[in-house]
Scaffold this motif. Structure first.
Motif, PDB file in Angstrom:
ATOM      1  N   VAL A  98       0.864  -1.188   0.000  1.00  0.00           N
ATOM      2  CA  VAL A  98       0.000   0.000   0.000  1.00  0.00           C
ATOM      3  C   VAL A  98       0.895   1.231   0.000  1.00  0.00           C
ATOM      4  CG1 VAL A  98      -1.832   1.249   1.185  1.00  0.00           C
ATOM      5  CG2 VAL A  98      -1.750  -1.252   1.298  1.00  0.00           C
ATOM      6  N   THR A  99       0.756   2.078  -1.023  1.00  0.00           N
ATOM      7  CA  THR A  99       1.545   3.294  -1.120  1.00  0.00           C
ATOM      8  C   THR A  99       0.691   4.489  -0.701  1.00  0.00           C
ATOM      9  OG1 THR A  99       2.873   2.380  -2.926  1.00  0.00           O
ATOM     10  CG2 THR A  99       2.890   4.784  -2.633  1.00  0.00           C
ATOM     11  N   VAL A 100       1.178   5.230   0.268  1.00  0.00           N
ATOM     12  CA  VAL A 100       0.476   6.421   0.763  1.00  0.00           C
ATOM     13  C   VAL A 100       1.202   7.648   0.238  1.00  0.00           C
ATOM     14  CG1 VAL A 100      -0.265   7.712   2.793  1.00  0.00           C
ATOM     15  CG2 VAL A 100      -0.283   5.204   2.828  1.00  0.00           C
ATOM     16  N   ASP A 101       0.483   8.484  -0.519  1.00  0.00           N
ATOM     17  CA  ASP A 101       1.058   9.693  -1.089  1.00  0.00           C
ATOM     18  C   ASP A 101       0.957  10.809  -0.061  1.00  0.00           C
ATOM     19  OD1 ASP A 101       1.986  11.753  -2.593  1.00  0.00           O
ATOM     20  OD2 ASP A 101       0.610  11.456  -4.276  1.00  0.00           O
ATOM     21  N   SER A 102       2.047  11.531   0.134  1.00  0.00           N
ATOM     22  CA  SER A 102       2.042  12.622   1.118  1.00  0.00           C
ATOM     23  C   SER A 102       1.250  13.821   0.651  1.00  0.00           C
ATOM     24  CB  SER A 102       3.479  13.053   1.426  1.00  0.00           C
ATOM     25  OG  SER A 102       4.114  13.504   0.237  1.00  0.00           O
ATOM     26  N   SER A 103       1.085  13.971  -0.673  1.00  0.00           N
ATOM     27  CA  SER A 103       0.333  15.107  -1.184  1.00  0.00           C
ATOM     28  C   SER A 103      -1.155  14.844  -1.016  1.00  0.00           C
ATOM     29  CB  SER A 103       0.645  15.343  -2.664  1.00  0.00           C
ATOM     30  OG  SER A 103       0.258  14.214  -3.433  1.00  0.00           O
ATOM     31  N   SER A 104      -1.897  15.903  -0.838  1.00  0.00           N
ATOM     32  CA  SER A 104      -3.343  15.772  -0.675  1.00  0.00           C
ATOM     33  C   SER A 104      -4.046  16.679  -1.664  1.00  0.00           C
ATOM     34  CB  SER A 104      -3.766  16.134   0.744  1.00  0.00           C
ATOM     35  OG  SER A 104      -3.418  17.467   1.026  1.00  0.00           O
ATOM     36  N   SER A 105      -5.167  16.210  -2.188  1.00  0.00           N
ATOM     37  CA  SER A 105      -5.925  16.994  -3.154  1.00  0.00           C
ATOM     38  C   SER A 105      -7.017  17.775  -2.446  1.00  0.00           C
ATOM     39  CB  SER A 105      -6.542  16.065  -4.205  1.00  0.00           C
ATOM     40  OG  SER A 105      -7.396  16.791  -5.049  1.00  0.00           O
ATOM     41  N   SER A 106      -7.250  18.981  -2.937  1.00  0.00           N
ATOM     42  CA  SER A 106      -8.322  19.803  -2.381  1.00  0.00           C
ATOM     43  C   SER A 106      -9.650  19.522  -3.079  1.00  0.00           C
ATOM     44  CB  SER A 106      -7.974  21.283  -2.530  1.00  0.00           C
ATOM     45  OG  SER A 106      -7.802  21.613  -3.901  1.00  0.00           O
ATOM     46  N   ASN A 107      -9.654  18.568  -4.017  1.00  0.00           N
ATOM     47  CA  ASN A 107     -10.864  18.270  -4.791  1.00  0.00           C
ATOM     48  C   ASN A 107     -11.557  16.996  -4.334  1.00  0.00           C
ATOM     49  OD1 ASN A 107     -10.662  20.528  -6.557  1.00  0.00           O
ATOM     50  ND2 ASN A 107      -9.019  19.482  -7.647  1.00  0.00           N
ATOM     51  N   VAL A 108     -11.221  16.534  -3.147  1.00  0.00           N
ATOM     52  CA  VAL A 108     -11.905  15.380  -2.584  1.00  0.00           C
ATOM     53  C   VAL A 108     -13.262  15.832  -2.052  1.00  0.00           C
ATOM     54  CG1 VAL A 108     -11.854  13.593  -0.794  1.00  0.00           C
ATOM     55  CG2 VAL A 108      -9.749  14.226  -2.009  1.00  0.00           C
ATOM     56  N   VAL A 109     -14.299  15.099  -2.401  1.00  0.00           N
ATOM     57  CA  VAL A 109     -15.663  15.423  -1.992  1.00  0.00           C
ATOM     58  C   VAL A 109     -16.167  14.329  -1.065  1.00  0.00           C
ATOM     59  CG1 VAL A 109     -18.036  15.805  -2.771  1.00  0.00           C
ATOM     60  CG2 VAL A 109     -16.110  16.695  -4.106  1.00  0.00           C
ATOM     61  N   MET A 110     -16.828  14.742   0.004  1.00  0.00           N
ATOM     62  CA  MET A 110     -17.346  13.798   0.997  1.00  0.00           C
ATOM     63  C   MET A 110     -18.836  13.598   0.795  1.00  0.00           C
ATOM     64  SD  MET A 110     -15.224  15.265   4.268  1.00  0.00           S
ATOM     65  CE  MET A 110     -15.411  16.958   3.719  1.00  0.00           C
ATOM     66  N   LEU A 111     -19.230  12.352   0.629  1.00  0.00           N
ATOM     67  CA  LEU A 111     -20.623  11.979   0.422  1.00  0.00           C
ATOM     68  C   LEU A 111     -21.060  11.090   1.577  1.00  0.00           C
ATOM     69  CD1 LEU A 111     -22.879  12.320  -1.747  1.00  0.00           C
ATOM     70  CD2 LEU A 111     -22.146  10.118  -2.662  1.00  0.00           C
ATOM     71  N   VAL A 112     -22.209  11.396   2.177  1.00  0.00           N
ATOM     72  CA  VAL A 112     -22.710  10.632   3.309  1.00  0.00           C
ATOM     73  C   VAL A 112     -23.912   9.797   2.878  1.00  0.00           C
ATOM     74  CG1 VAL A 112     -23.669  10.742   5.635  1.00  0.00           C
ATOM     75  CG2 VAL A 112     -21.889  12.340   4.950  1.00  0.00           C
ATOM     76  N   LEU A 113     -23.844   8.495   3.131  1.00  0.00           N
ATOM     77  CA  LEU A 113     -24.938   7.575   2.817  1.00  0.00           C
ATOM     78  C   LEU A 113     -25.540   7.060   4.119  1.00  0.00           C
ATOM     79  CD1 LEU A 113     -23.220   5.462   0.002  1.00  0.00           C
ATOM     80  CD2 LEU A 113     -24.475   7.617  -0.216  1.00  0.00           C
ATOM     81  N   ASN A 114     -26.849   6.922   4.138  1.00  0.00           N
ATOM     82  CA  ASN A 114     -27.518   6.438   5.351  1.00  0.00           C
ATOM     83  C   ASN A 114     -27.553   4.907   5.386  1.00  0.00           C
ATOM     84  OD1 ASN A 114     -29.326   6.139   3.233  1.00  0.00           O
ATOM     85  ND2 ASN A 114     -31.127   6.430   4.547  1.00  0.00           N
ATOM     86  N   GLN A 115     -26.364   4.316   5.270  1.00  0.00           N
ATOM     87  CA  GLN A 115     -26.221   2.867   5.283  1.00  0.00           C
ATOM     88  C   GLN A 115     -25.066   2.470   6.191  1.00  0.00           C
ATOM     89  OE1 GLN A 115     -28.240   0.605   3.568  1.00  0.00           O
ATOM     90  NE2 GLN A 115     -29.493   2.388   3.027  1.00  0.00           N
ATOM     91  N   LYS A 116     -25.100   1.257   6.700  1.00  0.00           N
ATOM     92  CA  LYS A 116     -24.005   0.754   7.540  1.00  0.00           C
ATOM     93  C   LYS A 116     -22.735   0.651   6.714  1.00  0.00           C
ATOM     94  CE  LYS A 116     -26.767  -1.856  10.891  1.00  0.00           C
ATOM     95  NZ  LYS A 116     -28.070  -1.334  10.476  1.00  0.00           N
ATOM     96  N   ILE A 117     -21.613   0.880   7.355  1.00  0.00           N
ATOM     97  CA  ILE A 117     -20.345   0.877   6.640  1.00  0.00           C
ATOM     98  C   ILE A 117     -20.044  -0.492   6.025  1.00  0.00           C
ATOM     99  CG2 ILE A 117     -19.041   0.400   8.760  1.00  0.00           C
ATOM    100  CD1 ILE A 117     -16.740   2.036   7.577  1.00  0.00           C
ATOM    101  N   SER A 118     -20.436  -1.553   6.714  1.00  0.00           N
ATOM    102  CA  SER A 118     -20.192  -2.893   6.178  1.00  0.00           C
ATOM    103  C   SER A 118     -20.954  -3.101   4.873  1.00  0.00           C
ATOM    104  CB  SER A 118     -20.603  -3.956   7.206  1.00  0.00           C
ATOM    105  OG  SER A 118     -21.959  -3.781   7.579  1.00  0.00           O
ATOM    106  N   VAL A 119     -22.150  -2.526   4.772  1.00  0.00           N
ATOM    107  CA  VAL A 119     -22.946  -2.647   3.550  1.00  0.00           C
ATOM    108  C   VAL A 119     -22.320  -1.822   2.430  1.00  0.00           C
ATOM    109  CG1 VAL A 119     -25.214  -2.239   2.521  1.00  0.00           C
ATOM    110  CG2 VAL A 119     -25.044  -3.054   4.889  1.00  0.00           C
ATOM    111  N   VAL A 120     -21.907  -0.587   2.754  1.00  0.00           N
ATOM    112  CA  VAL A 120     -21.305   0.279   1.745  1.00  0.00           C
ATOM    113  C   VAL A 120     -20.000  -0.315   1.236  1.00  0.00           C
ATOM    114  CG1 VAL A 120     -20.384   2.586   1.285  1.00  0.00           C
ATOM    115  CG2 VAL A 120     -22.385   2.312   2.764  1.00  0.00           C
ATOM    116  N   GLU A 121     -19.222  -0.930   2.112  1.00  0.00           N
ATOM    117  CA  GLU A 121     -17.968  -1.562   1.684  1.00  0.00           C
ATOM    118  C   GLU A 121     -18.237  -2.682   0.685  1.00  0.00           C
ATOM    119  OE1 GLU A 121     -15.136  -0.864   5.632  1.00  0.00           O
ATOM    120  OE2 GLU A 121     -16.327  -2.688   5.443  1.00  0.00           O
ATOM    121  N   ARG A 122     -19.266  -3.456   0.939  1.00  0.00           N
ATOM    122  CA  ARG A 122     -19.585  -4.546   0.010  1.00  0.00           C
ATOM    123  C   ARG A 122     -20.093  -4.010  -1.326  1.00  0.00           C
ATOM    124  NH1 ARG A 122     -22.004  -6.864   4.667  1.00  0.00           N
ATOM    125  NH2 ARG A 122     -24.084  -6.330   3.867  1.00  0.00           N
ATOM    126  N   LYS A 123     -20.707  -2.825  -1.292  1.00  0.00           N
ATOM    127  CA  LYS A 123     -21.299  -2.267  -2.499  1.00  0.00           C
ATOM    128  C   LYS A 123     -20.465  -1.126  -3.087  1.00  0.00           C
ATOM    129  CE  LYS A 123     -25.131  -4.734  -2.304  1.00  0.00           C
ATOM    130  NZ  LYS A 123     -25.560  -5.659  -3.394  1.00  0.00           N
TER     131      LYS A 123
END
Length: 257
Positions: A65-90
């Motif tokens: 796993v490569t972690v880039d030190s740079s970060s983008s300001s264009n990341v958008v956060m979306l919230v879903l009303n579902q359990k994380i385990s379900v969202v991970e599978r989907k």
């Protein structure tokens, strides 16, 4: 695993490497970050898959796993009303629906819940999905453009996710919290407000003083009335004494002029 029943049911685990920074979904094998904030470089993880048969078979592989030190300001956060385990599978379906409705190449960067406790991940009905979009020229799409498109296409996105999740889904854009103002800026704002208030009070005083000088009769009316009342009392030939009786204010004859 082509076997059926318990012989074909696989469970995944991290058996070596830097496991404190990462965790794995034991049912899907999806690896997610736990604490890599401020870190950069390559992390090596040893992952094991094991079936649940009587004679348990296992296999292992190394994941880099490569972690880039740079970060983008264009990341958008979306919230879903579902359990994380379900969202991970989907997650694949989530990415597909977003690409279809937004018309860009969309990448799911992270899926996580507000709950840090891993045991609580399956009980929280709210999951945050971090995404980033790229146009046909492989350039990052500005975050504000992605947010605007998400709001415009919200109904279509929720309908597509509902088909993928087989349940009603709400998708809301989450705004990043604003950074608190530094103490120096806060102090400057407070000082500016105080100076402005003082200046306004001084200006009001100056204007009132000018009005008094320009129209002395208007602002000195009460004082002049009092003086007239006193003079009227002196000119009155019959004034009340302290006992309420009338007495003449004429000069006695024996008093010289």
């Amino acid at each position: 695993d082509p076997d059926s029943g318990d012989n074909g049911r696989l469970l995944y685990s991290l058996v070596g490497g830097q496991t404190n920074e990462f965790d794995i979904n034991e049912n899907t094998g999806q690896i997610f970050a736990v604490s890599v904030a401020g870190k950069a470089g390559t992390f090596y993880l040893q992952v094991q898959a094991a079936d649940q048969g009587t004679r348990r078979l296992t296999a292992q592989t190394t994941v880099n796993v490569t972690v880039d030190s740079s970060s983008s300001s264009n990341v958008v956060m979306l919230v879903l009303n579902q359990k994380i385990s379900v969202v991970e599978r989907k997650s694949v379906e989530v990415q597909r629906v977003l690409e279809e409705k937004l018309g860009w190449n969309v990448y799911v960067l992270n899926i996580y819940s507000k709950e840090s406790d891993r045991n609580s991940r399956s009980s929280t009905d709210e999951t945050q999905v971090d995404i980033i979009a790229f146009d046909e020229a492989h350039q990052e799409v500005a975050a504000e453009d992605v947010k605007r498109s998400l709001r415009e296409q919200r109904a279509a996105i929720e309908l597509g996710l509902e088909e993928a999740f087989s349940a009603p889904v709400s998708a809301a854009v989450l705004e990043a919290p604003a950074a608190p103002a530094p103490p120096e800026r806060t102090a400057a704002i407070v000082l500016g407000v105080l100076l402005a208030t003082t200046f306004i009070a001084f200006l009001a005083y100056v204007l009132l003083d000018l009005k008094r000088k320009r129209y002395p009769g208007k602002y000195g009316k009460q004082e002049l009335v009092k003086k007239v009342d006193v003079m009227e009392g002196i000119d009155n030939p019959w004034a009340d004494d302290k006992n309420g009786s009338l007495k003449s204010s004429e000069k006695p004859e024996h008093v010289n002029n």
